[in-house]
Design a protein around this motif. Structure first.
Motif, PDB file in Angstrom:
ATOM      1  N   GLU A  65      35.213  32.214  45.546  1.00  0.00           N
ATOM      2  CA  GLU A  65      34.740  33.305  44.697  1.00  0.00           C
ATOM      3  C   GLU A  65      33.281  33.010  44.363  1.00  0.00           C
ATOM      4  O   GLU A  65      32.922  31.859  44.082  1.00  0.00           O
ATOM      5  CB  GLU A  65      35.549  33.384  43.408  1.00  0.00           C
ATOM      6  CG  GLU A  65      36.961  33.874  43.635  1.00  0.00           C
ATOM      7  CD  GLU A  65      37.781  33.899  42.360  1.00  0.00           C
ATOM      8  OE1 GLU A  65      38.926  34.332  42.433  1.00  0.00           O
ATOM      9  OE2 GLU A  65      37.269  33.458  41.307  1.00  0.00           O
ATOM     10  N   ASP A 105      31.923  38.472  44.072  1.00  0.00           N
ATOM     11  CA  ASP A 105      32.987  38.814  43.111  1.00  0.00           C
ATOM     12  C   ASP A 105      32.456  39.249  41.757  1.00  0.00           C
ATOM     13  O   ASP A 105      33.123  40.012  41.057  1.00  0.00           O
ATOM     14  CB  ASP A 105      33.897  37.600  42.942  1.00  0.00           C
ATOM     15  CG  ASP A 105      34.545  37.232  44.264  1.00  0.00           C
ATOM     16  OD1 ASP A 105      35.553  37.849  44.623  1.00  0.00           O
ATOM     17  OD2 ASP A 105      33.988  36.362  44.975  1.00  0.00           O
ATOM     18  N   ARG A 146      35.710  45.469  42.473  1.00  0.00           N
ATOM     19  CA  ARG A 146      34.748  44.378  42.557  1.00  0.00           C
ATOM     20  C   ARG A 146      33.531  44.820  43.344  1.00  0.00           C
ATOM     21  O   ARG A 146      33.660  45.669  44.219  1.00  0.00           O
ATOM     22  CB  ARG A 146      35.389  43.166  43.252  1.00  0.00           C
ATOM     23  CG  ARG A 146      36.457  42.525  42.408  1.00  0.00           C
ATOM     24  CD  ARG A 146      36.594  41.075  42.805  1.00  0.00           C
ATOM     25  NE  ARG A 146      37.836  40.532  42.261  1.00  0.00           N
ATOM     26  CZ  ARG A 146      38.264  39.305  42.488  1.00  0.00           C
ATOM     27  NH1 ARG A 146      37.564  38.505  43.256  1.00  0.00           N
ATOM     28  NH2 ARG A 146      39.366  38.861  41.961  1.00  0.00           N
ATOM     29  N   LEU A 157      37.307  38.131  36.271  1.00  0.00           N
ATOM     30  CA  LEU A 157      37.421  38.618  37.653  1.00  0.00           C
ATOM     31  C   LEU A 157      38.797  39.202  37.937  1.00  0.00           C
ATOM     32  O   LEU A 157      39.019  39.788  38.990  1.00  0.00           O
ATOM     33  CB  LEU A 157      37.131  37.488  38.650  1.00  0.00           C
ATOM     34  CG  LEU A 157      35.723  36.896  38.596  1.00  0.00           C
ATOM     35  CD1 LEU A 157      35.584  35.789  39.644  1.00  0.00           C
ATOM     36  CD2 LEU A 157      34.649  37.956  38.815  1.00  0.00           C
TER      37      LEU A 157
END
Ligand SMILES: C[S@@+](CC[C@H](N)C(=O)[O-])C[C@H]1O[C@@H](n2cnc3c(N)ncnc32)[C@H](O)[C@@H]1O
Length: 349
Positions: free
Chosen positions: A97, A122, A168, A340
């Motif tokens: 990520e 991300d 995202r 996230l």
């Protein structure tokens, strides 16, 4: 072979030079004389010791098989470093990520936002210190006309447009809180919500005692009542975005009250590490911890294999006696599973 659990976040200050702003209270000094200062952890925008690009890329390739799950790319300004897209491609190709911590103005470059979205970044933490352009541009002066407050907001809009209806990248605003903008902690998160951002993090300015701006900017016990009132107002506004957990204002207040001391349950050197542009790798960015790290335990990402560096806790264990004000701003980083929206295995929730 058993897969290594990916539990580690790496805050990676990638390059020393900042191609976009000359922020007055920056962690990196602009003082030329400090480029040769060897105080452990001291950061200068003029450092001549940044790792060459090929060494950055070589280390990045090893992260795929390591315990590192999430990389925060900071700096200096990461998006004005030319090889940045290649680096992100390597990191994303390795299943990591990636959160880019940016001044935001490079997002206005033709195609930049689209390419970053396509690479699968991300998250973006964009820095904006006020809803008042004059305040922001006084303390975060842009290096070029057009790269001030208006340029940051247009960069955020370009990113949100490139993202379209996808979840995202998550986009958030980071605000440095000082004595001067403390009366309006709600302002930037409110703006973030109005723009369609997903998170907002007000973080206290961290400066060493003796810094020329210390008395002007650094929060003290005298500001604690206003800080509490402002955070209460922020959380009561119930904005349609994520804020740090409700425990965060108490952690900030405690850090202002005790500038140094002990911190319970520290994650530095366990699930968080800090890499500097010259490759130095620290358990955390606490200047006290860095100064107390014996030379034989100084580590580097230069020529290293990430599988060897991470996943075997090297930090204080859990309770650290070397808390310093530099640590405060690490807490929100440890909240990025929630920001996230990833599960502990790293997949989207
Ligand atoms: C060092 S910058 C690097 C990334 C990028 N150039 C940017 O402007 O966001 C990362 C974050 O640290 C914040 N920051 C810099 N110096 C700080 C300080 N002394 N205290 C608290 N936050 C600081 C910045 O405002 C920014 O949000």
């Amino acid at each position: 072979m058993t897969a290594i659990p990916r539990t580690v976040s790496l805050l990676w200050a990638l390059r020393s030079y900042c191609g976009s702003h000359q922020c007055k209270p920056c962690y990196f000094t602009w003082l030329d004389e400090q480029r040769v200062d060897k105080t452990p952890g001291l950061l200068s925008h003029f450092s001549p010791h940044d790792l060459p690009t090929e060494q950055v890329m070589a280390f990045a390739r090893t992260l795929a098989d390591s315990a590192v799950r999430r990389v925060f790319l900071a700096g200096g300004e990461p998006l004005t470093w030319r090889p940045i897209l290649d680096l992100i491609e390597i990191l994303k190709g390795g299943g990591l990520e990636v959160v880019v911590c940016t001044s935001g103005v490079a997002l206005n470059q033709p195609d930049m936002a689209r390419r970053l979205v396509e690479l699968g970044v991300d998250g973006f933490s964009v820095s904006l210190d006020s809803t008042d352009p004059d305040y922001n541009d006084t303390w975060r002066p842009p290096r070029k006309d057009g790269d001030g407050w208006e340029g940051v907001v247009s960069g955020i809009k370009a990113l949100l447009a490139a993202r379209g209806p996808q979840a995202r990248p998550r986009v958030g605003l980071y605000t440095v809180i000082t004595k001067l903008n403390l009366p309006d902690v709600l302002g930037v998160p409110q703006l973030a919500a109005d723009l369609g951002c997903d998170y907002a993090v007000p973080q206290p300015v961290a400066l060493p005692e003796g810094h020329s701006l210390y008395d002007t900017l650094v929060l003290t016990d005298a500001e604690l009542p206003l800080l509490e009132e402002q955070f209460d107002r922020l959380y009561a506004a119930d904005l349609p975005l994520q804020l740090p957990p409700r425990t965060y204002p108490g952690q900030v207040a405690s850090a202002i009250h005790h500038l140094t001391g002990a911190v319970e349950g520290c994650f530095g050197g366990d699930t968080l590490y800090f890499a500097e542009p010259d490759g130095s790798l620290w358990d955390c960015p606490s200047s006290l911890k860095m100064a107390a790290t014996p030379t034989e335990r100084h580590r580097t990402i230069k020529g290293a294999d990430a599988a060897e560096l991470f996943g075997k806790p090297s930090g204080c264990g859990s309770d650290c006696a070397l808390f310093s004000v530099d640590c405060v701003n690490m807490w929100p980083l440890m909240d990025f599973d929630r920001v996230l929206g990833t599960t502990t295995s790293g997949s989207p929730a």
